[in-house]
Write a protein that holds these residues in place. Structure first.
Motif, PDB file in Angstrom:
ATOM      1  N   ASP A  19       0.815  -1.213   0.000  1.00 30.45           N
ATOM      2  CA  ASP A  19       0.000   0.000   0.000  1.00 30.45           C
ATOM      3  C   ASP A  19       0.847   1.261   0.000  1.00 30.45           C
ATOM      4  O   ASP A  19       0.386   2.325  -0.397  1.00 30.45           O
ATOM      5  N   ARG A  20       2.074   1.155   0.469  1.00 28.45           N
ATOM      6  CA  ARG A  20       2.948   2.325   0.511  1.00 28.45           C
ATOM      7  C   ARG A  20       4.405   1.873   0.472  1.00 28.45           C
ATOM      8  O   ARG A  20       4.721   0.757   0.893  1.00 28.45           O
ATOM      9  N   PRO A  21       5.291   2.717  -0.031  1.00 27.35           N
ATOM     10  CA  PRO A  21       6.711   2.357  -0.048  1.00 27.35           C
ATOM     11  C   PRO A  21       7.294   2.483   1.354  1.00 27.35           C
ATOM     12  O   PRO A  21       6.747   3.213   2.191  1.00 27.35           O
ATOM     13  N   PRO A  22       8.411   1.791   1.638  1.00 27.68           N
ATOM     14  CA  PRO A  22       9.145   0.882   0.746  1.00 27.68           C
ATOM     15  C   PRO A  22       8.501  -0.497   0.679  1.00 27.68           C
ATOM     16  O   PRO A  22       7.774  -0.887   1.592  1.00 27.68           O
ATOM     17  N   VAL A  23       8.780  -1.214  -0.391  1.00 32.19           N
ATOM     18  CA  VAL A  23       8.267  -2.570  -0.569  1.00 32.19           C
ATOM     19  C   VAL A  23       9.441  -3.496  -0.850  1.00 32.19           C
ATOM     20  O   VAL A  23      10.565  -3.054  -1.070  1.00 32.19           O
ATOM     21  N   GLY A  24       9.168  -4.795  -0.881  1.00 38.24           N
ATOM     22  CA  GLY A  24      10.220  -5.772  -1.059  1.00 38.24           C
ATOM     23  C   GLY A  24      10.776  -5.824  -2.474  1.00 38.24           C
ATOM     24  O   GLY A  24      10.189  -5.297  -3.423  1.00 38.24           O
ATOM     25  N   VAL A  25      11.908  -6.503  -2.599  1.00 39.97           N
ATOM     26  CA  VAL A  25      12.567  -6.631  -3.885  1.00 39.97           C
ATOM     27  C   VAL A  25      11.707  -7.413  -4.869  1.00 39.97           C
ATOM     28  O   VAL A  25      11.687  -7.107  -6.069  1.00 39.97           O
ATOM     29  N   THR A  26      10.981  -8.417  -4.377  1.00 42.94           N
ATOM     30  CA  THR A  26      10.181  -9.242  -5.290  1.00 42.94           C
ATOM     31  C   THR A  26       9.089  -8.423  -5.971  1.00 42.94           C
ATOM     32  O   THR A  26       8.796  -8.640  -7.152  1.00 42.94           O
ATOM     33  N   TRP A  27       8.496  -7.476  -5.248  1.00 39.97           N
ATOM     34  CA  TRP A  27       7.504  -6.613  -5.890  1.00 39.97           C
ATOM     35  C   TRP A  27       8.187  -5.735  -6.934  1.00 39.97           C
ATOM     36  O   TRP A  27       7.657  -5.511  -8.019  1.00 39.97           O
ATOM     37  N   GLY A  28       9.382  -5.257  -6.620  1.00 39.38           N
ATOM     38  CA  GLY A  28      10.126  -4.454  -7.582  1.00 39.38           C
ATOM     39  C   GLY A  28      10.466  -5.218  -8.840  1.00 39.38           C
ATOM     40  O   GLY A  28      10.570  -4.627  -9.927  1.00 39.38           O
ATOM     41  N   ASN A  29      10.624  -6.546  -8.738  1.00 33.39           N
ATOM     42  CA  ASN A  29      10.915  -7.345  -9.922  1.00 33.39           C
ATOM     43  C   ASN A  29       9.743  -7.369 -10.904  1.00 33.39           C
ATOM     44  O   ASN A  29       9.921  -7.740 -12.068  1.00 33.39           O
ATOM     45  N   ARG A  30       8.558  -7.008 -10.443  1.00 33.40           N
ATOM     46  CA  ARG A  30       7.387  -7.000 -11.319  1.00 33.40           C
ATOM     47  C   ARG A  30       7.294  -5.737 -12.183  1.00 33.40           C
ATOM     48  O   ARG A  30       6.506  -5.684 -13.131  1.00 33.40           O
ATOM     49  N   LEU A  31       8.041  -4.721 -11.824  1.00 31.10           N
ATOM     50  CA  LEU A  31       7.941  -3.446 -12.530  1.00 31.10           C
ATOM     51  C   LEU A  31       8.271  -3.598 -14.011  1.00 31.10           C
ATOM     52  O   LEU A  31       9.126  -4.395 -14.389  1.00 31.10           O
ATOM     53  N   PRO A  32       7.594  -2.825 -14.870  1.00 35.96           N
ATOM     54  CA  PRO A  32       6.589  -1.792 -14.577  1.00 35.96           C
ATOM     55  C   PRO A  32       5.149  -2.303 -14.571  1.00 35.96           C
ATOM     56  O   PRO A  32       4.207  -1.508 -14.618  1.00 35.96           O
ATOM     57  N   LEU A  33       4.940  -3.643 -14.533  1.00 32.96           N
ATOM     58  CA  LEU A  33       3.592  -4.206 -14.670  1.00 32.96           C
ATOM     59  C   LEU A  33       2.609  -3.744 -13.589  1.00 32.96           C
ATOM     60  O   LEU A  33       1.419  -3.576 -13.886  1.00 32.96           O
ATOM     61  N   PRO A  34       3.037  -3.538 -12.313  1.00 33.01           N
ATOM     62  CA  PRO A  34       2.064  -3.088 -11.317  1.00 33.01           C
ATOM     63  C   PRO A  34       1.329  -1.808 -11.708  1.00 33.01           C
ATOM     64  O   PRO A  34       0.145  -1.647 -11.384  1.00 33.01           O
ATOM     65  N   TRP A  35       2.027  -0.881 -12.382  1.00 34.97           N
ATOM     66  CA  TRP A  35       1.369   0.351 -12.832  1.00 34.97           C
ATOM     67  C   TRP A  35       0.245   0.040 -13.795  1.00 34.97           C
ATOM     68  O   TRP A  35      -0.874   0.550 -13.650  1.00 34.97           O
ATOM     69  N   TYR A  36       0.475  -0.809 -14.764  1.00 36.97           N
ATOM     70  CA  TYR A  36      -0.545  -1.132 -15.765  1.00 36.97           C
ATOM     71  C   TYR A  36      -1.683  -1.942 -15.155  1.00 36.97           C
ATOM     72  O   TYR A  36      -2.856  -1.734 -15.494  1.00 36.97           O
ATOM     73  N   LEU A  37      -1.362  -2.855 -14.260  1.00 37.03           N
ATOM     74  CA  LEU A  37      -2.405  -3.658 -13.633  1.00 37.03           C
ATOM     75  C   LEU A  37      -3.270  -2.833 -12.693  1.00 37.03           C
ATOM     76  O   LEU A  37      -4.485  -3.020 -12.611  1.00 37.03           O
ATOM     77  N   GLU A  38      -2.644  -1.895 -11.979  1.00 35.03           N
ATOM     78  CA  GLU A  38      -3.413  -1.017 -11.092  1.00 35.03           C
ATOM     79  C   GLU A  38      -4.331  -0.110 -11.903  1.00 35.03           C
ATOM     80  O   GLU A  38      -5.467   0.169 -11.493  1.00 35.03           O
ATOM     81  N   ARG A  39      -3.863   0.351 -13.043  1.00 34.85           N
ATOM     82  CA  ARG A  39      -4.708   1.151 -13.936  1.00 34.85           C
ATOM     83  C   ARG A  39      -5.951   0.394 -14.346  1.00 34.85           C
ATOM     84  O   ARG A  39      -7.045   0.954 -14.453  1.00 34.85           O
ATOM     85  N   LEU A  40      -5.791  -0.904 -14.614  1.00 37.22           N
ATOM     86  CA  LEU A  40      -6.910  -1.735 -15.061  1.00 37.22           C
ATOM     87  C   LEU A  40      -7.799  -2.194 -13.916  1.00 37.22           C
ATOM     88  O   LEU A  40      -8.848  -2.794 -14.149  1.00 37.22           O
ATOM     89  N   GLY A  41      -7.368  -1.933 -12.687  1.00 37.92           N
ATOM     90  CA  GLY A  41      -8.131  -2.392 -11.532  1.00 37.92           C
ATOM     91  C   GLY A  41      -8.045  -3.891 -11.336  1.00 37.92           C
ATOM     92  O   GLY A  41      -8.946  -4.504 -10.763  1.00 37.92           O
ATOM     93  N   ALA A  42      -6.944  -4.493 -11.789  1.00 36.77           N
ATOM     94  CA  ALA A  42      -6.791  -5.940 -11.699  1.00 36.77           C
ATOM     95  C   ALA A  42      -6.415  -6.357 -10.283  1.00 36.77           C
ATOM     96  O   ALA A  42      -5.576  -5.745  -9.635  1.00 36.77           O
ATOM     97  N   GLU A  43      -7.036  -7.446  -9.826  1.00 34.77           N
ATOM     98  CA  GLU A  43      -6.699  -8.024  -8.529  1.00 34.77           C
ATOM     99  C   GLU A  43      -5.581  -9.044  -8.735  1.00 34.77           C
ATOM    100  O   GLU A  43      -5.711  -9.960  -9.551  1.00 34.77           O
TER     101      GLU A  43
END
Length: 554
Positions: free
Chosen positions: A473-497
């Motif tokens: 929900d807020r930074p900082p986050v773990g390295v594994t979430w960072g490995n997903r970048l930049p996909l979290p931005w696009y998925l959050e835009r789409l409202g994907a769970e």
């Protein structure tokens, strides 16, 4: 010529300069806004975009030094609420700030001058237009003016602060004091690199005063500083007004928010002022001492290489402009010397304070270098003008050829960098820039998750899924979430769970897998054996060593 005619002539000339600057500003905006969303989001851009969307969704915001300055998050949250979230709208704030940058040239413009000599302290008409033109088309400022980072806003707001200070020192109205205070507040909110900028400004001021002392120009250094401090401070009323504006801007961006609004209280003021300083010191100073050091020479050489590859013309003009102003006939101009020293000091300061060697550091050197570069263009214009007055065909031809060469080289640099390929051949492209277009990914995921209930996108493997539950929900986050970048931005835009499983057992335990599964490209065969009726696509999420395979239910 009568005094009235002379005054009218000066007014016409000033109007033409202003119109030229406005025209260049329109060009600068067009260059930055057209095709703004054509390049996929860089990892840094995705972080800013994602946290801005989370701010919009939850209404909660708190300054986190690890995530950079709060300016982009706060402004983009409003932009997303008004016009929606896309790559273009997210970058729009930076594009508009960078596009309006040529207007700052008017702060450096001199009043009427005698003959063809430049004004004593400011830029003449030709130099003012040249400064605006360089702000509009400089390759580094153009590329990162289409990039969701705070470097360009910091550089532009810093130039506004200096321009307003010059106006105040020249005895202009208190309005410039208020504008400068607002710009300083915006600069402080734009990027953590503001610390480096302040160091450069202080060093440049010291060197400029010392230069005047060495050559015996004007009053003593002590008299100059006393006079400057008196004019900058102004009356008690205007000083308090400027301080109030600075604090208001700072509070607006740094104050924590709940439900999207700021709760007025002493605790909020403390969190915005003292709390932000404590956080910054803890993360950027104490944290750096605990393992964040790096060797200077590799960072410095990389910085210089980027500048030479992307802005050689600008640097050459700045070098010539500074040398001629410093060692040529007649007294030197503090405005040229100050910005030359600012650019020179930045060559060392930013490679020292940065945590990563990246091309965006060039912004902080190129922006101040444009003032002596404009002085270099002014030399060429005056040379051509005098040759034309003398009907010197050879001189006119030389000036024209040099002008065409400068313009041509700038055009080539812009085409090869700001609008160049997203590859290692482009000196301004960072390795965390996706090498593939992600629009097909967005389209496929959007179609696949429509009407779906439950998890929409499943990440597979230890590369993307942490061992325990973590909050994003807020930074900082773990390295594994960072490995997903930049996909979290696009998925959050789409409202994907989204959800994740770390191994084959976890995947096999899912009775009906989600419509979209994302895995490291090396895990394609393993994941495919557990998914029936899925189509696959491969995307390179960086220039090298980051390739994912996306399974979409047919």
């Amino acid at each position: 010529m009568s005094a009235a005619e002379s005054s009218a002539g000066v007014g016409t000339r000033v109007d033409r300069v202003a119109l030229a600057v406005v025209a260049l500003t329109v060009v600068a905006l067009a260059l930055r806004l057209v095709g703004l969303g054509s390049r996929p989001f860089h990892w840094d851009e995705a972080r800013v975009g994602y946290w801005s969307l989370r701010f919009l969704d939850t209404g909660a915001f708190e300054y986190r030094p690890v995530a950079g300055g709060p300016f982009l998050y706060v402004v983009d949250r409003t932009v997303f609420a008004l016009v929606g979230a896309t790559d273009a709208t997210a970058r729009g704030v930076v594009a508009v700030v960078g596009g309006l940058a040529p207007l700052t040239a008017l702060l450096f413009r001199g009043r009427s001058t005698a003959g063809d000599a430049p004004p004593r302290y400011r830029l003449d008409d030709a130099e003012t237009v040249a400064f605006a033109g360089l702000l509009a088309v400089s390759p580094v400022l153009l590329y990162y003016g289409r990039f969701l980072r705070g470097d360009v806003p910091l550089a532009v707001f810093s130039l506004v602060v200096v321009g307003c200070a010059i106006r105040i020192l020249d005895g202009d109205g208190a309005g410039y004091r208020y504008l400068g205070a607002a710009a300083l507040g915006l600069a402080l909110a734009s990027s953590a690199f503001v610390v480096g900028t302040l160091v450069c400004l202080l060093a440049a001021a010291v060197l400029t005063v010392d230069q005047r002392r060495l050559v015996g120009e004007g009053a003593s250094a002590r008299d100059l500083l006393e006079r400057a401090a008196e004019r900058l401070r102004g009356s008690t009323r205007s000083a308090l007004g400027a301080l109030g504006i600075l604090l208001a801007v700072h509070l607006f961006f740094y104050a924590p928010r709940a439900d999207g609004s700021i709760r007025p209280s002493l605790a909020t003021v403390d969190a915005a002022v003292l709390g932000s300083l404590r956080k910054f010191y803890g993360v950027r100073v104490v944290g750096r001492r605990q393992g964040g050091e790096h060797e200077l020479l590799p960072y410095l050489s990389a910085h210089v290489e980027t500048l030479l590859a992307a802005s050689a013309v600008v640097l050459a003009l700045a070098f010539v402009g500074f040398l001629v102003d410093r060692y040529g006939r007649g007294p030197s101009r503090p405005v040229v010397a100050f910005h030359a020293y600012w650019a020179g000091v930045s060559l060392l300061v930013f490679p020292i304070i940065t945590e990563e060697s990246a091309a965006w550091l060039a912004v902080h050197t190129v922006a101040p270098a444009l003032v002596p570069a404009a002085a270099g263009v002014g030399l060429l214009v005056r040379y051509g003008s005098r040759a034309l007055d003398r009907s010197d065909a050879t001189g006119v031809a030389v000036a024209a050829l040099l002008g065409l060469a400068v313009a041509g080289q700038l055009g080539v640099a812009v085409a090869g960098t700001a609008y160049g390929p997203t590859s290692t051949e482009n000196p301004l492209v960072h390795h965390a820039q996706p090498a593939d277009d992600l629009d097909p990914f967005v389209a496929d995921v959007s179609a696949a998750i429509e009407g779906n209930e439950g998890t929409d996108v499943l990440f597979y493997g230890t590369t993307f899924v942490p061992a325990g539950e973590t909050s994003v929900d807020r930074p900082p986050v773990g390295v594994t979430w960072g490995n997903r970048l930049p996909l979290p931005w696009y998925l959050e835009r789409l409202g994907a769970e989204t959800d994740g499983v770390r191994d084959v057992d976890g995947l096999a335990a899912i009775e009906r897998p989600p419509p979209v599964v994302v895995a490291d490209a090396g895990q394609r065969s393993t994941v495919a054996s557990h998914l029936d009726g899925y189509e696959t696509s491969t995307y390179r999420l960086s220039l090298w060593n980051r390739e994912v395979v996306v399974f979409v239910r047919a």
